[in-house]
Design an enzyme around this catalytic site. Sequence first.
Site, PDB file in Angstrom:
ATOM      1  N   GLU A  25     -21.268 187.010 -24.799  1.00 49.63           N
ATOM      2  CA  GLU A  25     -20.610 186.381 -24.431  1.00 49.63           C
ATOM      3  C   GLU A  25     -19.530 187.422 -23.183  1.00 49.63           C
ATOM      4  OE1 GLU A  25     -17.653 183.883 -26.280  1.00 49.63           O
ATOM      5  OE2 GLU A  25     -19.225 183.129 -27.554  1.00 49.63           O
ATOM      6  N   GLU A  38     -17.827 188.654 -26.580  1.00 52.79           N
ATOM      7  CA  GLU A  38     -18.351 189.669 -27.591  1.00 52.79           C
ATOM      8  C   GLU A  38     -19.883 189.568 -28.171  1.00 52.79           C
ATOM      9  OE1 GLU A  38     -16.186 186.816 -30.133  1.00 52.79           O
ATOM     10  OE2 GLU A  38     -16.702 185.692 -29.466  1.00 52.79           O
ATOM     11  N   ASN A  40     -22.565 187.193 -30.891  1.00 52.36           N
ATOM     12  CA  ASN A  40     -22.279 185.936 -31.819  1.00 52.36           C
ATOM     13  C   ASN A  40     -23.599 186.279 -32.334  1.00 52.36           C
ATOM     14  OD1 ASN A  40     -19.665 184.833 -32.138  1.00 52.36           O
ATOM     15  ND2 ASN A  40     -20.159 184.466 -30.007  1.00 52.36           N
ATOM     16  N   GLU A  46     -25.133 176.233 -26.806  1.00 45.48           N
ATOM     17  CA  GLU A  46     -25.443 176.255 -25.921  1.00 45.48           C
ATOM     18  C   GLU A  46     -27.093 176.923 -25.643  1.00 45.48           C
ATOM     19  OE1 GLU A  46     -22.707 177.881 -27.326  1.00 45.48           O
ATOM     20  OE2 GLU A  46     -20.768 176.835 -26.207  1.00 45.48           O
ATOM     21  N   ARG A  91     -21.833 168.978 -24.686  1.00 43.01           N
ATOM     22  CA  ARG A  91     -21.463 168.366 -26.252  1.00 43.01           C
ATOM     23  C   ARG A  91     -21.305 166.325 -26.324  1.00 43.01           C
ATOM     24  NH1 ARG A  91     -21.133 171.268 -30.153  1.00 43.01           N
ATOM     25  NH2 ARG A  91     -18.638 171.061 -30.805  1.00 43.01           N
ATOM     26  N   ASP A 286      -6.755 119.637 -10.919  1.00 35.36           N
ATOM     27  CA  ASP A 286      -5.431 118.743 -11.270  1.00 35.36           C
ATOM     28  C   ASP A 286      -6.385 117.909 -12.252  1.00 35.36           C
ATOM     29  OD1 ASP A 286      -3.195 117.737 -12.220  1.00 35.36           O
ATOM     30  OD2 ASP A 286      -2.605 116.414 -10.286  1.00 35.36           O
ATOM     31  N   ASP A 392      10.111 120.287  -6.855  1.00 36.15           N
ATOM     32  CA  ASP A 392      10.682 120.869  -7.714  1.00 36.15           C
ATOM     33  C   ASP A 392      11.318 119.796  -9.130  1.00 36.15           C
ATOM     34  OD1 ASP A 392      12.902 122.734  -9.058  1.00 36.15           O
ATOM     35  OD2 ASP A 392      13.770 120.446  -8.348  1.00 36.15           O
ATOM     36  N   LYS A 455       4.632 112.728  -4.434  1.00 43.53           N
ATOM     37  CA  LYS A 455       4.149 112.920  -5.954  1.00 43.53           C
ATOM     38  C   LYS A 455       4.469 112.185  -6.844  1.00 43.53           C
ATOM     39  CE  LYS A 455       3.954 117.238  -8.316  1.00 43.53           C
ATOM     40  NZ  LYS A 455       2.423 116.983  -9.559  1.00 43.53           N
ATOM     41  N   HIS A 485       0.118 111.535  -3.192  1.00 39.73           N
ATOM     42  CA  HIS A 485      -0.556 112.222  -4.756  1.00 39.73           C
ATOM     43  C   HIS A 485      -0.494 111.357  -6.295  1.00 39.73           C
ATOM     44  CE1 HIS A 485      -1.739 114.133  -8.421  1.00 39.73           C
ATOM     45  NE2 HIS A 485      -1.129 114.522  -9.164  1.00 39.73           N
ATOM     46  N   HIS A 487      -1.847 109.122 -10.136  1.00 39.93           N
ATOM     47  CA  HIS A 487      -3.003 109.594 -11.474  1.00 39.93           C
ATOM     48  C   HIS A 487      -3.040 108.281 -11.592  1.00 39.93           C
ATOM     49  CE1 HIS A 487      -1.967 113.839 -13.052  1.00 39.93           C
ATOM     50  NE2 HIS A 487      -0.848 113.474 -11.620  1.00 39.93           N
ATOM     51  N   THR A 622       6.162 118.862 -14.461  1.00 37.94           N
ATOM     52  CA  THR A 622       7.158 120.324 -15.383  1.00 37.94           C
ATOM     53  C   THR A 622       7.623 121.187 -14.051  1.00 37.94           C
ATOM     54  OG1 THR A 622       4.380 119.919 -15.881  1.00 37.94           O
ATOM     55  CG2 THR A 622       5.848 122.548 -15.504  1.00 37.94           C
TER      56      THR A 622
END
Length: 810
Positions: A25, A38, A40, A46, A91, A286, A392, A455, A485, A487, A622
């Site tokens: 190394e 060093e 090894n 590696e 690795r 809806d 609203d 509505k 609108h 239902h 709502t």
Amino acid sequence: ERELQTLEEVDSCIFVGYENAGTVEFLVDKHGKHYFIEVNSRLQVEHTVTEEITDVDLVHAQLRVCEGRSLPELGLEQDKIQINGCAIQCRVTTEDPSRGFQPDTGRIEVFRSGEGMGIRLDSASAFQGAIISPHYDSLLVKVIASGKDLPTAATKMHRALTEFRVRGVKTNIPFLQNVLSNSQFLYATVDTQFIDGNQELFNLKPTQNRAQKLLHYLGHTMVNGPMTPIPVKAKSSPVDPVVPSVSLGEPPMGFREVLLREGPEVFARAIRQHQGLLLMDTTFRDAHQSLLATRVRTHDLKKIAPFVSHNFNNLFSLENWGGATFDVALRFRWECPWKRLQELRALIPNVPFQMLLRGANAVGYTNYPDNAVFKFCEVAKENGMDIFRVFDSLNYIPNMLLGMEAAGAAGGVVEAAISYTGDVSDPMRQKYSLEYYLKLANELVKAGTHILAIKDMAGLLKPEASRLLIGALRDRFPDVPIHVHTHDTAGAGVAAMLACAQAGADIVDVAVDSMAGMTSQPSMGAIVACTRGTKLDTGVSLDRVFDYSEYWEVARGLYAPFDCTATMKSGNADVYENEIPGGQYTNLHFQAHSMGLGNKFKEVKKAYAEANKLLGDLIKVTPSSKIVGDLAQFMVQNSLSRAEVEERADELSFPLSVVEFLQGHIGIPHGGFPEPFRSKVELERGKTLHIKALALGDLNKSGQREVFFELNGQLRSVLVKDTAAMKEMHFHPKALKDVRGQVGAPMPGKVVEVKVKPGQKVEKGQPLCVLSAMKMETVVNSPISGIISKVHVNADSSLEGNDLILEITE
């Protein structure tokens, strides 16, 4: 690190008399000068890099040397070793780069490696089912990529790592991919400060893990049932809908082309000048809110979207967003509501999109800061929204003006909607009179709305009322488009909409036939057929309506557990009495079944009418409709009459929505707040018990058994699920009505918050805890003044009706 390759390295080993495989190394500076670190005395991980660029199997060579072979015999002479190209080793470890490369442990649920030309894998503990322990090296596999040069090897490595799938434990793969994409690394100019100087390496892209998440979800659902409690046994249809054929090429132009080219004002004039009745299709929003609890997935909308684009280009608009779709997408469907809007816009470029905006509530259930509403509308417009129906729940003008201004500032078409209730044709019901609606309309037109809408959430508009109201609005505002609108709960929706059109309405709301009727909108096919050949002709092809309806008839079967027909078999004219909005009617029925009140839905509807009177006769949409519904179910759950609620208003634990309404959280209702009810309601306003069972009874027909236990010196019992294998029973004792100070749950639900502690002094009416059930929150108030002696619940505790919450000592 490099293997023994150079003469200098060999010479250094000879100098010290080293005879073995080894790894030297050293560091190299920018001038190419080597600095020894060093040696090894072994091969290191590696070594694979050396093997790939020299074609020498180092491990095999060591074994042959042990057999007595010499290096020359093996062809390992220095002058014969050639270096070819470049190799990189990664690795792959079970380390989390976002946590300082801290090792992760667990079970590998999925393992798939990336392979291919130029890729070598040296595996360690990498396989599905492997248990990664904290006691061993975190290495899963070494990946070696080789190529003619560094960029080539890096590209192969990046591709291989991208193909890896490791689930169950964290890995360092995202970090490695960032390194391989870094220009400094690719140009081989890295130094010892590389990581410190490139913190963007830790900007890790999260893995999606879509397949595994889906498998977990399917497995969980199959074993434990759906996460949403479903009180019916209806099963989803196994048949997928067939999409009708769509012609090739671009869809024909529609009204959106006028809007994009000329802007909202010219668009509104074009609508007003249009000959014939225009339709808004609510099937994408809806209709399925009213019939299928808003559960329809984006997937099923996208399949039919191209057909709508090519065959219904002359629609005024397509309602596909806003209202409850935002909340349900996040709460139940786990979808992105913004993505739905984007994807549908790409598939339907020619028809205007319309959404429901709850004024200052935006698409939520409470008032939001002004800047949040403005930004929401801006982003909605950017993502494809065109028309904003602003309303609203109380027709409270200040809240509506905020929503209108926000929608207008975003560049959208503003459609101010007046919420309708009562009966303008009934001289005995004049709180919401014709003059009331005309006055509201005048204020909205003066505020600059492009389109004026009525509505009718509950389907209360009768044909005669339609002629009176729409006729008066048309006379008062001859140049403003009128949109209606309704239902079809009572079954009179088609007649009412035809009456509106004859009185001067420009647009009416419809749903395709198989998604129409009952609590949904009137039938598209019926309106198209009834107006064909008249001055109100819609120009819509009836054959195309049939094809459209056939798709939805089959698609609806996919949502059978949520279909209102699982608990309802028809609409009901009693809506003229209880005034329950269509979008709430089915949800209320569903909630009643979930809370064990399915056989008492008639009582719930009657209580709804009484709750409405208690609250001052509200316009119900709502979130105001939710307030009335919460109070109605509270009354039925606790067997309370209207008179009893009024008499005991100062001591009852009302749902939180009711308390907040009386505090003015959603605005001021027409005619003011109800008195003396409002004044009586206090406006300022655990742990699971582990008890050893003494004996277990036999299982009953419902799969429950009676458990006998001792509490406070008394023998008691409770019905629970089969617990024969349990030594300790986890349940809540019931509050005893004859014991003063025992506070029970007023309804089934989950504890959201406990507001008191043992030993705390409380006053009568003081909040003790908050319960939540089916989006309805209830504040439990103290019935007496005293000291909290015991708390039997904590946050997340699940309770049944009258389960003991806490005890108070006077």
